[in-house]
Design a protein around this motif. Structure first.
Motif, short mmCIF file in Angstrom:
data_model
loop_
_atom_site.label_atom_id
_atom_site.label_comp_id
_atom_site.label_asym_id
_atom_site.label_seq_id
_atom_site.Cartn_x
_atom_site.Cartn_y
_atom_site.Cartn_z
N ALA A 399 2.70 4.43 9.21
CA ALA A 399 2.06 4.75 7.48
C ALA A 399 0.86 3.67 7.66
O ALA A 399 0.67 3.30 6.77
CB ALA A 399 3.18 3.76 6.54
N VAL A 400 0.34 5.10 7.95
CA VAL A 400 -1.30 4.79 8.38
C VAL A 400 -1.73 4.62 6.72
O VAL A 400 -2.83 3.53 6.26
CB VAL A 400 -2.01 5.93 8.65
CG1 VAL A 400 -3.26 5.62 8.85
CG2 VAL A 400 -1.60 5.85 10.64
N VAL A 401 -1.95 5.64 5.61
CA VAL A 401 -2.14 5.46 4.59
C VAL A 401 -1.80 4.32 3.99
O VAL A 401 -2.49 3.53 2.44
CB VAL A 401 -1.42 6.40 3.49
CG1 VAL A 401 -2.17 6.71 1.90
CG2 VAL A 401 -2.10 8.24 4.17
N ALA A 402 -0.47 3.67 3.46
CA ALA A 402 -0.17 2.50 3.15
C ALA A 402 -0.52 1.09 3.70
O ALA A 402 -1.05 0.02 3.10
CB ALA A 402 1.63 2.16 3.59
N ARG A 403 -0.88 1.34 5.42
CA ARG A 403 -1.72 0.09 5.63
C ARG A 403 -3.24 0.31 4.55
O ARG A 403 -3.37 -0.83 4.94
CB ARG A 403 -1.63 0.34 7.23
CG ARG A 403 -2.57 -0.95 8.09
CD ARG A 403 -2.47 -1.23 9.05
NE ARG A 403 -3.15 0.64 10.00
CZ ARG A 403 -2.23 1.40 10.43
NH1 ARG A 403 -1.73 0.31 11.35
NH2 ARG A 403 -3.35 2.15 11.59
N ASP A 404 -4.02 1.36 5.21
CA ASP A 404 -5.02 1.28 4.25
C ASP A 404 -5.49 0.96 3.44
O ASP A 404 -6.64 0.39 2.68
CB ASP A 404 -5.97 2.37 4.76
CG ASP A 404 -6.29 3.41 6.17
OD1 ASP A 404 -6.02 2.60 7.65
OD2 ASP A 404 -6.52 4.07 6.77
N ARG A 405 -4.51 0.91 1.91
CA ARG A 405 -4.14 0.44 0.84
C ARG A 405 -4.08 -0.65 0.94
O ARG A 405 -4.46 -0.78 0.06
CB ARG A 405 -2.57 1.70 0.51
CG ARG A 405 -2.62 0.99 -1.15
CD ARG A 405 -1.96 2.07 -2.21
NE ARG A 405 -0.88 2.18 -1.09
CZ ARG A 405 0.10 3.20 -0.78
NH1 ARG A 405 -0.51 4.59 -0.11
NH2 ARG A 405 0.94 2.94 -0.47
N LEU A 406 -3.46 -1.32 1.85
CA LEU A 406 -3.11 -2.42 1.86
C LEU A 406 -4.72 -3.50 1.85
O LEU A 406 -5.19 -3.90 1.54
CB LEU A 406 -2.15 -2.82 3.14
CG LEU A 406 -2.21 -4.81 2.48
CD1 LEU A 406 -2.00 -5.37 1.28
CD2 LEU A 406 -1.04 -5.20 3.51
N LEU A 407 -5.13 -2.73 2.99
CA LEU A 407 -6.70 -3.56 3.88
C LEU A 407 -7.88 -2.63 2.82
O LEU A 407 -8.66 -4.00 2.24
CB LEU A 407 -6.53 -3.01 5.00
CG LEU A 407 -5.51 -3.49 5.54
CD1 LEU A 407 -6.29 -2.92 8.05
CD2 LEU A 407 -5.47 -5.42 6.04
N ASN A 408 -7.78 -1.80 1.82
CA ASN A 408 -8.41 -1.87 1.17
C ASN A 408 -8.48 -2.57 -0.10
O ASN A 408 -9.29 -3.40 -0.70
CB ASN A 408 -8.49 -0.26 0.58
CG ASN A 408 -9.20 0.56 1.17
OD1 ASN A 408 -9.59 0.29 2.77
ND2 ASN A 408 -8.56 2.19 1.80
N PHE A 409 -7.74 -3.16 -0.49
CA PHE A 409 -6.96 -3.90 -1.47
C PHE A 409 -7.70 -5.30 -1.28
O PHE A 409 -8.05 -5.86 -2.32
CB PHE A 409 -6.01 -3.83 -1.76
CG PHE A 409 -5.49 -4.98 -3.23
CD1 PHE A 409 -4.98 -4.23 -4.59
CD2 PHE A 409 -5.02 -5.93 -3.34
CE1 PHE A 409 -5.28 -5.52 -5.62
CE2 PHE A 409 -4.99 -7.16 -3.87
CZ PHE A 409 -5.24 -6.36 -5.37
N ILE A 410 -7.66 -5.73 0.02
CA ILE A 410 -7.76 -7.15 0.22
C ILE A 410 -9.15 -6.97 0.42
O ILE A 410 -9.73 -8.28 0.02
CB ILE A 410 -7.36 -7.77 1.62
CG1 ILE A 410 -6.03 -7.84 1.84
CG2 ILE A 410 -8.18 -8.16 2.50
CD1 ILE A 410 -4.77 -7.99 3.14
#
Length: 531
Positions: A399-410
């Motif tokens: 779920a690369v997009v979901a991971r990117d979304r979380l890390l971008n938020f951080i």
């Protein structure tokens, strides 16, 4: 005192019985009341065969748990009758200075389990507790409350453990964990394994045998009996007796690699949901969980937040119940062979949990922010071949997009010192969270510490043949180890230190514990350094 919701706990026959009992001894269920039940039970065997436990600590309270099971491998061996159980909380291990006590009911509908939500306690205090039923006393357990939210905290020590397949080895790691004098333990999941066990002809390959049935488990009685095998182990009991647990599940509490309403065998969802409901109930019955995690066929809320003084916030996550089905099966695939792993809309947490997590991270004022979860977030190319990429579709790599979304938020919200705690993979790993895992010069956002199994996979070894090549392909990962054990973590306002505690063998009892490696993270500097 609110009215007891009789329909919630009672079958029709027992409801009529209890309604027909007028005068008699009052029995409480939390802050509710029932009438007379089996007031003077007599047991053929010790009723506290599964020990005691505490969990979900707050600054002012904790859950106390036990389950009455004189014949643990026969569904508990209890009659279909409610049983009064007394509980006591004390300042001392000898249970002489009792500060709270009460009486509750162990109901057959909940496998005669007991969940006492104690309140009115002092922050960051050690307490001791026990249960009494009939003429029998339980073992004494130790528990501890958390520091009050916002209160100064100069240090914290806790553990991380999980993946404890019974037949793969002895629970020596839990024996050592029990001696660590921890503030709490995060159990990341795989508390039991639902698999069909090795058939009798192949038992020579197992370290430990267990009572029948050997088949894969499906029904509520199956799950109850499987939990009994694990919870009757004295070393696992010792760990529970030593400190409160914050628990979450991974896959084997239900079915290998399950995802939402889908199992790994293509079972029609309407059938799998019956099995999942049984697994949910058995999990609740055997864990020190609050009523907020009460199971129902469609949902069981496992994600929750634990503020720890002015030091840390622990976000316990559920990466199974709301996730997308694994793409391309649930094995290892390249990006080329499985472009679905890059698709929009794929999720590991579901919309509601993801928003809850981001709201918590964005509003946190503590210097350490913990994501306590199940499967590796870091990108992990598993192949040792420099010409081949290989990512496991059961992890966040699916779920690369979901991971990117979380890390971008951080990154965009400057979340202070994010630390991810993970299990599942049966190895120790330590690495860094990157804004872009494919760019060695990308910003480091935090660290992830992956805990090995307690027993799953057997004795293991320090490294594997492909270890050097795999680490070279994943420069953000700095450590691998394939032994069994747990994590012991020390936290101060300035530093986070993770100790990888391992045993050399689980195939026989008595292995000594040692620290294989330790890493420190300095507040405000998100990378990790070997101690």
């Amino acid at each position: 005192m609110r009215r007891f919701e009789l329909d919630r706990y009672c079958t029709l026959g027992r409801r009529r019985l209890l309604q027909g009992l007028g005068a008699g001894m009052a029995i409480t269920v939390g802050d509710t009341v029932l009438h007379r039940a089996w007031a003077q039970p007599v047991f053929r065997h010790y009723p506290f065969s599964l020990g005691v436990a505490s969990g979900d600590p707050t600054a002012t309270g904790v859950v106390l748990w036990t389950r009455i099971a004189p014949e643990p491998y026969l569904g508990g061996g209890m009659p279909n009758q409610a049983v009064p159980v007394q509980w006591e909380l004390a300042n001392d291990e000898d249970m002489e200075d009792i500060i709270q006590q009460g009486e509750t009911i162990a109901a057959p509908e909940l496998g005669h389990s007991v969940h006492i939500e104690v309140e009115g306690l002092e922050p960051r205090r050690e307490y001791f507790y026990r249960f009494l039923v009939g003429s029998e006393d339980s073992p004494v357990g130790r528990t501890k409350t958390l520091p009050a939210p916002g209160a100064p905290v100069d240090s914290l020590r806790f553990g991380v453990a999980g993946c404890q397949r019974y037949e793969d080895g002895f629970f020596t790691a839990f024996e050592h964990l029990a001696g660590e004098n921890l503030d709490f333990v995060f159990h990341y999941g795989d508390y039991i394994y639902e698999y069909r066990h090795t058939v009798p002809a192949d038992r020579a390959t197992m370290v430990r045998d267990m009572p029948e049935p050997y088949d894969e488990i499906y029904t509520l009685d199956d799950y109850r009996n499987r939990y009994a095998v694990y919870k009757a182990d004295p070393l696992l009991q010792a760990a529970h007796h030593s400190a409160p647990f914050m628990v979450s599940w991974d896959d084997h509490e239900v079915d290998n690699n399950w995802a939402g309403e889908i199992d790994e065998d293509g079972t029609p969802p309407e059938l799998f949901l019956l099995r999942r409901a049984a697994a949910y109930q058995a999990y609740y019955e055997n864990m020190p969980l609050r009523r907020t995690s009460w199971p129902n066929p469609s949902n069981m809320v496992m994600y929750r937040r634990f503020p720890i003084g002015n030091l840390a916030t622990v976000n316990v996550l559920d990466t199974r119940q709301y996730r997308s089905d694994q793409p391309c099966g649930d094995g290892a695939e390249s990006r080329e062979s499985c472009p679905e792993s890059l698709a929009e809309g794929r999720t590991m947490l579901g919309d509601a949990q993801e928003q809850w997590l981001m709201d918590g991270l964005g509003g946190s004022e503590t210097p350490w922010n913990v994501l306590a979860q199940q499967v590796m977030i870091m990108q992990h190319d598993r192949s040792g071949d420099p010409e081949v990429d290989e990512f496991h579709m059961d992890k966040w790599d699916s779920a690369v997009v979901a991971r990117d979304r979380l890390l971008n938020f951080i990154e965009e919200n400057n979340v202070a010192n994010p630390i991810v705690l993970t299990g599942d993979i049966h190895n120790n790993w330590a690495g860094e969270l990157r804004a872009d895992f494919n760019d060695e010069n990308s910003a480091t956002l935090g660290c992830e510490f992956v805990c090995t199994s307690a027993t799953s996979g057997g004795d293991g070894a320090d490294v594997r043949g492909e270890t050097e090549a795999v680490l070279a392909k994943n420069p953000h990962i700095g450590f691998f180890n394939n032994q069994r054990g747990y994590l012991a973590i020390d936290v101060t306002p300035e530093t986070w230190t993770t100790h990888y505690r391992v045993v050399d063998y689980v195939s026989r009892p008595g292995a000594p514990i040692k620290t294989r490696k330790s890493f420190v993270v300095n507040a405000g500097k998100p990378g990790m350094t070997e101690v």
